[in-house]
Design an enzyme around this catalytic site. Structure first.
Site, mmCIF file in Angstrom:
data_model
loop_
_atom_site.group_PDB
_atom_site.id
_atom_site.type_symbol
_atom_site.label_atom_id
_atom_site.label_comp_id
_atom_site.label_asym_id
_atom_site.label_seq_id
_atom_site.Cartn_x
_atom_site.Cartn_y
_atom_site.Cartn_z
ATOM 1 N N PRO A 2 0.827 -1.195 0.006
ATOM 2 C CA PRO A 2 0.035 0.104 0.233
ATOM 3 C C PRO A 2 0.891 1.154 -0.002
ATOM 4 O O PRO A 2 1.624 1.513 0.891
ATOM 5 C CB PRO A 2 -0.925 -0.019 1.185
ATOM 6 N N GLU A 3 0.691 2.095 -1.105
ATOM 7 C CA GLU A 3 1.277 3.427 -1.018
ATOM 8 C C GLU A 3 0.137 4.405 -0.846
ATOM 9 O O GLU A 3 -0.938 4.163 -0.548
ATOM 10 C CB GLU A 3 1.683 3.701 -2.291
ATOM 11 N N ARG A 112 3.719 -10.480 6.078
ATOM 12 C CA ARG A 112 5.170 -10.423 6.549
ATOM 13 C C ARG A 112 5.554 -9.838 7.951
ATOM 14 O O ARG A 112 6.594 -9.638 8.347
ATOM 15 C CB ARG A 112 5.919 -9.809 5.541
ATOM 16 N N ARG A 155 21.415 17.711 -4.570
ATOM 17 C CA ARG A 155 21.291 16.388 -4.179
ATOM 18 C C ARG A 155 22.033 15.432 -5.154
ATOM 19 O O ARG A 155 21.735 15.505 -6.358
ATOM 20 C CB ARG A 155 19.952 15.837 -3.797
#
Length: 274
Positions: A2-3, A112, A155
């Site tokens: 799930p995002e 999990r 970055r």
DNA sequence: TTCTTAACCTGGAGGC
DNA sequence: TGCCTCCAGGTTAAGA
């Protein structure tokens, strides 16, 4: 896995079903996933409490109780949070069951066991480090091309790794990061700080586009994702690159490749993404 | 300070 | 059929 879209769809459903209902008691079937407080204190915290509503921040779900206390859930990779109206369904991977007064249950299941649950009393600081350090919501007004340009400045990490950093953008995960980069035509190994202003604009728009598409399709289901009703999403049928290694790119027809970026499986088109 | 890597965990896929 | 190995991935801590 799930995002943001999947977590938001769970939130919307549970926010319709749970407010006004009272938690009779909680069964903690795997104490390892309860991070705070101790099981007995957690059970005392929730028992007899009426639920007020469900909020989302990034991939976190926050269940507010009427007395001001809050239960925080993170589903990680295989977690689910499902409302069972009958209260009789048996999930082999149920880790925590909130039995509701008058029948029904809210079931936190996780194959999990990476997911986690916290409980905070009214007035207590919600001390979840990952939650406190989240970046802006990508579908909020705070997330703009200008924000993205400022955040990537200087970055050197790959842009894919940057997108997965929840401190920079809250809620993006592997699937939607790959899809966003494809839509923006950006190679996942590009140094984040090398993106031009025009690419930042394109990427910000792509992120919002793929998240909205995911929401419209009810989320993406590969293995374990289930919405708040226990059903499945449809967005996996519309993905351009994720989980499509060797299959033709929807733009140029050449095969999608899979590489590892920052330890994550990454799918992209080597001809369309630069 | 920034970035990378390993660890957590278990079901499923693939090879033998 | 059964066993073994590897892979999947969100987050965090440790190390470079």
């Amino acid at each position: 896995m799930p995002e943001l879209p999947e977590v938001e769809i769970i939130r919307q459903y549970l926010d319709e079903q749970l407010p006004g209902r009272t938690i009779a008691c909680a069964d903690i079937l795997l104490t390892r996933q309860l991070k705070y407080p101790e099981p007995e204190a957690f059970q005392s915290l929730v028992a007899g409490k009426r639920m007020k509503g469900m909020r989302r921040r990034g991939k976190y779900l926050l269940l507010d109780l009427q007395d001001g206390s809050t239960i925080v859930f993170h589903l990680r990779m295989t977690g689910s949070l499902v409302y069972d109206p009958s209260g009789n369904q048996r999930d082999a991977y149920a880790r925590m069951v909130f039995h509701l007064a008058g029948g029904g249950a809210l079931v936190f299941a996780d194959v999990r066991t990476f997911g986690c649950v916290y409980g905070f009393a009214a007035g207590e600081e919600i001390a979840v480090s990952g939650l406190q350090s989240l970046g802006p919501e990508p579908l909020s007004e705070a997330f703009t091309p200008a924000y993205l340009a400022q955040a990537i400045r200087g970055r050197k990490q790959p842009i894919k790794s940057f997108l997965l950093d929840q401190r920079r953008i809250a809620g993006l995960g592997n699937i939607y990061a790959d899809e966003s980069l494809f839509l923006a035509g950006i190679h996942p190994r590009r140094e984040a700080g090398s993106l031009t202003q025009a690419e930042c604009k394109k990427l910000a728009a792509a992120i919002q586009h793929v998240l909205r598409d995911g929401l419209a399709d009810g989320g993406t289901t590969f293995r374990n994702y289930r919405n708040g009703e226990g059903g499945y999403g449809r967005h996996q049928e519309h993905l351009c690159v994720y989980h499509r290694a060797g299959k033709p790119c929807p733009t140029c027809g050449r095969p999608i490749e899979k590489i590892t970026v920052g330890g994550r499986g990454t799918h992209f088109c080597p001809y369309c993404q630069h």
